[in-house]
Every structure is written in C-alpha cells, then in structure tokens.
Write a protein that holds these residues in place. Structure first.
Motif, short mmCIF file in Angstrom:
data_model
loop_
_atom_site.label_atom_id
_atom_site.label_comp_id
_atom_site.label_asym_id
_atom_site.label_seq_id
_atom_site.Cartn_x
_atom_site.Cartn_y
_atom_site.Cartn_z
N ASP A 1 0.84 -1.20 0.00
CA ASP A 1 0.00 0.00 0.00
C ASP A 1 0.88 1.25 0.00
OD1 ASP A 1 -2.23 -1.56 0.13
OD2 ASP A 1 -2.69 -1.15 2.22
N VAL A 2 0.49 2.23 -0.81
CA VAL A 2 1.22 3.50 -0.79
C VAL A 2 0.33 4.64 -0.31
CG1 VAL A 2 2.80 2.73 -2.60
CG2 VAL A 2 0.76 4.04 -3.23
N GLY A 3 -0.92 4.34 0.02
CA GLY A 3 -1.79 5.38 0.55
C GLY A 3 -3.20 5.26 0.02
N THR A 4 -4.09 6.06 0.61
CA THR A 4 -5.51 6.08 0.23
C THR A 4 -5.88 7.48 -0.24
OG1 THR A 4 -6.02 4.38 1.88
CG2 THR A 4 -7.86 5.70 1.06
N VAL A 5 -6.57 7.56 -1.36
CA VAL A 5 -7.01 8.85 -1.89
C VAL A 5 -8.23 9.30 -1.08
CG1 VAL A 5 -7.89 10.07 -3.92
CG2 VAL A 5 -6.15 8.28 -4.18
N PRO A 6 -8.18 10.47 -0.45
CA PRO A 6 -9.31 10.91 0.37
C PRO A 6 -10.51 11.32 -0.48
CG PRO A 6 -7.64 12.63 0.26
CD PRO A 6 -7.06 11.43 -0.43
N GLY A 7 -11.70 11.10 0.08
CA GLY A 7 -12.91 11.59 -0.57
C GLY A 7 -13.51 10.68 -1.60
N ILE B 1 -10.56 15.06 -10.78
CA ILE B 1 -9.18 14.65 -11.01
C ILE B 1 -8.30 15.36 -10.00
CG2 ILE B 1 -7.27 14.59 -12.67
CD1 ILE B 1 -9.39 14.67 -14.91
N ALA B 2 -7.47 14.56 -9.32
CA ALA B 2 -6.57 15.12 -8.30
C ALA B 2 -5.13 14.83 -8.67
CB ALA B 2 -6.88 14.54 -6.93
N ARG B 3 -4.26 15.73 -8.27
CA ARG B 3 -2.81 15.54 -8.41
C ARG B 3 -2.26 15.20 -7.03
NH1 ARG B 3 -0.50 20.54 -10.87
NH2 ARG B 3 -0.62 21.37 -8.76
N LEU B 4 -1.55 14.08 -6.96
CA LEU B 4 -0.99 13.59 -5.71
C LEU B 4 0.53 13.62 -5.81
CD1 LEU B 4 -3.13 10.33 -5.68
CD2 LEU B 4 -3.76 12.48 -4.59
N THR B 5 1.18 14.00 -4.75
CA THR B 5 2.63 13.84 -4.68
C THR B 5 2.95 12.38 -4.37
OG1 THR B 5 2.96 16.12 -3.96
CG2 THR B 5 4.73 14.56 -3.49
N PRO C 1 -2.82 15.64 -1.63
CA PRO C 1 -3.78 15.62 -2.74
C PRO C 1 -4.30 17.01 -3.05
CG PRO C 1 -4.79 14.77 -0.73
CD PRO C 1 -3.33 14.95 -0.44
N GLN C 2 -4.34 17.34 -4.32
CA GLN C 2 -4.87 18.63 -4.76
C GLN C 2 -5.81 18.39 -5.93
OE1 GLN C 2 -1.96 21.39 -6.24
NE2 GLN C 2 -3.47 22.95 -6.75
N VAL C 3 -7.09 18.75 -5.76
CA VAL C 3 -8.06 18.60 -6.85
C VAL C 3 -7.75 19.65 -7.91
CG1 VAL C 3 -10.48 18.73 -7.49
CG2 VAL C 3 -9.82 17.64 -5.33
N ILE C 4 -7.49 19.19 -9.13
CA ILE C 4 -7.20 20.13 -10.23
C ILE C 4 -8.40 20.33 -11.14
CG2 ILE C 4 -4.72 19.67 -10.19
CD1 ILE C 4 -5.15 17.96 -12.75
N LEU C 5 -9.38 19.41 -11.08
CA LEU C 5 -10.59 19.57 -11.90
C LEU C 5 -11.74 18.82 -11.22
CD1 LEU C 5 -11.86 20.63 -14.55
CD2 LEU C 5 -11.31 18.42 -15.57
N ASP C 6 -12.86 19.52 -11.05
CA ASP C 6 -14.05 18.86 -10.52
C ASP C 6 -15.23 19.21 -11.43
OD1 ASP C 6 -14.60 21.49 -9.82
OD2 ASP C 6 -14.35 21.18 -7.68
N GLY C 7 -16.43 18.77 -11.02
CA GLY C 7 -17.61 19.09 -11.80
C GLY C 7 -17.89 18.15 -12.96
#
Length: 321
Positions: free
Chosen positions: A47-53, A89-93, A102-108
C-alpha cells in the motif's frame, strides 16, 4: 500474432481499475472501492496510501491513474475518482513510496452510480486526457458546457490545453461512457460502452462528435464520426485499451475476452481477434509493460463477476508472432 499468459504478476487485489507504470518499472494500481493505491514491484504488493474523498458505487470510486511524464522531476500521480457530488481529477505527490498532498485540479464532471468514465492517459503532447461518461444523463454528451460524455484534454493544473475546441476543457464530444484511451504516436483511440447494441472503438480527432445519444455504433449520419470497429455488447463491454505492436488491445468486461484490433493512422487494418474468451472472467484494464509484455487485470470482485481463488489478479501476457 500469438498471446499467452505467462502467469500472475499479483493476486488478491480488490477491484483493480487504474494501472500506471513508474520509471523504475514498478506499477501503481488503484483499487476502485477501497480508494487505495498499491505498488506492484516484482511479485510484491504494498500500500502506498488512500485517496481521500472517494465515494464508491456500482461503477464509481477510485478509477484511472496516470504518472506525470516528467516524473521524478515532477513527482506527481494523477487520479480520477468519484466523490459524493461529482467525478474529479486530483494531483498527488508520490515520493518514498507514499502518496501525499492531494490537490483537486478539476471537478464538476457529472457522476452517477453508472457511466462515470474514468480513464486517464498522458498524450505525447504532455497534456492529460480523461475519458468521461454521460453520468446517466444523455444530454450531457452533446452539451458543450458539460464535462460529461467527453474526452477531456487538460494541463497538469487542470486548465484547458492549448488548441482545444473553443478553448474548452474537452477535446471531443458525443460519447456515452469512455473507459479506454490509448495513443499510437499522436493518434488517440478510445473504447466506449454502447447501450444495448453496439460497443465502439473510435479514432479521436479534435472537435469531432461521436454521436451519442443520437447514434450507437456505425450510423453514417452526417456530422457524426463512426467508430472504426464495433461489437455486440455481449462480446465486449470494453474498459481499458493499450497500443502495442500495431494493435489496440481492448479488455472486455461482459465479453470476458481480450480483443486485438490491428490499426494504423486512425484506421482499422484488419479484423479484430479475441483471446482468452471466458478463461479469466471479466477483464478491466490492459497496459503495455516496459518489458514488452501486457499487464491485464481481472474485475471479478466488482459485484458483477464470479470471483475465482486469488481474484482479482494482474496477468502478464506475452506477445509473439
């Protein structure tokens, strides 16, 4: 051409969806319902992590993954996922084998229990392409102001890529549910779920209209672009696609087979051939691996399949002439 399954890369993955290779030849895999991203290196899975939300549904959850083409100078991974309100769509480091920031770059992007699209693919132009679904609301596909039923083309900050039609976020429209994207050079191909009659493989050009909901399969209607291949939904229901050795390889869910379609320059050059029919169950994602093989994921734990011992799994498929 001959395809053979050389064995399991990994087993016991829950509903694998997105799969993307890193420069070190390991791969990241998204689990649809858990929201987890896992790393596959050799025969080990971690596991490298869980995407929130992430809010899973019958066809929603954590879906496509893509690795920044400038990784590791730009240490980012991009994830397409369903939230409670939309697809985004989110950008993750990604560093030290962990995801963070996590940073959301596009929603809707329209969301529903079905028709969420979800595939991500970087093009040779460096822009990020995303296949979306109509969100179970057919008019979205023809609505220029909706992100549903489109193929999006965006920057890594989520802005419209230069050259998009009307400076919008989308590249093509009139799609029902795109879960497969692949490039042969500069030519983009997309696999699309039909409703009851015809599934499609399309060759994508900027600004083109692929017909849904007014057309399903080859319709020969002026102003609409017909697919280069079509299948009965019982023979395909296509999700992921990959390009290798002059062919689009197309993973099929309901059809439980891997299709190989010879293509060149946006045209089909021969008849599609099916492999592994019924042998491994539902097939979700196929990717060209760094060693020249294909990695092929099953999707038998998604609530619509018949799980076998060890499912879901990633299969390694070799290609020979």
């Amino acid at each position: 051409m001959k395809l053979a399954v050389a064995g399991d890369v990994a087993t016991g993955i829950e509903i694998p969806w997105g799969l993307a290779f890193l420069p070190d030849k390991s791969a990241l895999v998204a689990e649809r319902d858990s929201g987890k991203i896992k790393r596959v290196q050799g025969s080990s899975v971690s596991d490298v992590g869980t995407v929130p939300g992430v809010d899973p549904s019958s066809e929603g959850g954590l879906l496509g993954l893509a690795v920044d083409p400038q990784y590791p100078q730009r240490p980012y991974v991009y994830a397409y996922y369903s939230s409670g309100d939309d697809n985004r769509i989110a950008r993750l480091t990604y560093s030290n084998n962990r995801i963070s920031s996590p940073q959301v770059i596009l929603d809707g992007i329209p969301a529903a229990a079905i028709h969420n699209g979800g595939r991500l693919r970087f093009g040779p132009d460096g822009f990020l392409y995303a296949g979306t679904g109509d969100g179970a609301d057919r008019p979205n596909s023809q609505d220029d102001n909706s992100l549903g039923g489109k193929i999006l083309r965006i920057t890594t900050d989520g802005k419209p890529a230069p050259g998009n039609p009307g400076n919008r976020l989308w590249f093509s429209k009139g799609h029902r549910n795109v879960q497969g994207l692949a490039f042969d050079g500069n030519q983009l191909y997309a696999a699309e779920f039909g409703q009851n009659t015809w599934d499609e493989l399309n060759a994508i050009t900027a600004g083109a209209n692929y017909g849904w909901p007014g057309a399903e399969g080859i319709s020969k209607i002026d102003g609409l672009v017909d697919p280069i291949a079509q299948w009965k939904t019982s023979d395909a229901s296509p999700s992921g696609i990959a390009f290798a050795q002059g062919h689009i390889f197309m993973a099929s869910l309901r059809g439980e087979r891997l299709w190989a379609i010879p293509v060149a320059g946006g045209k089909r050059t021969g008849e599609p051939v099916a492999f592994f029919t019924g042998k491994y169950g539902r097939l979700r994602t196929v990717e060209a691996a760094p060693d020249g093989s294909l990695w092929l994921t099953t999707s038998n734990t998604d609530g619509r399949g018949d799980p076998k011992d060890g499912d879901d799994r990633i299969l390694r498929v070799t290609i020979s002439r």
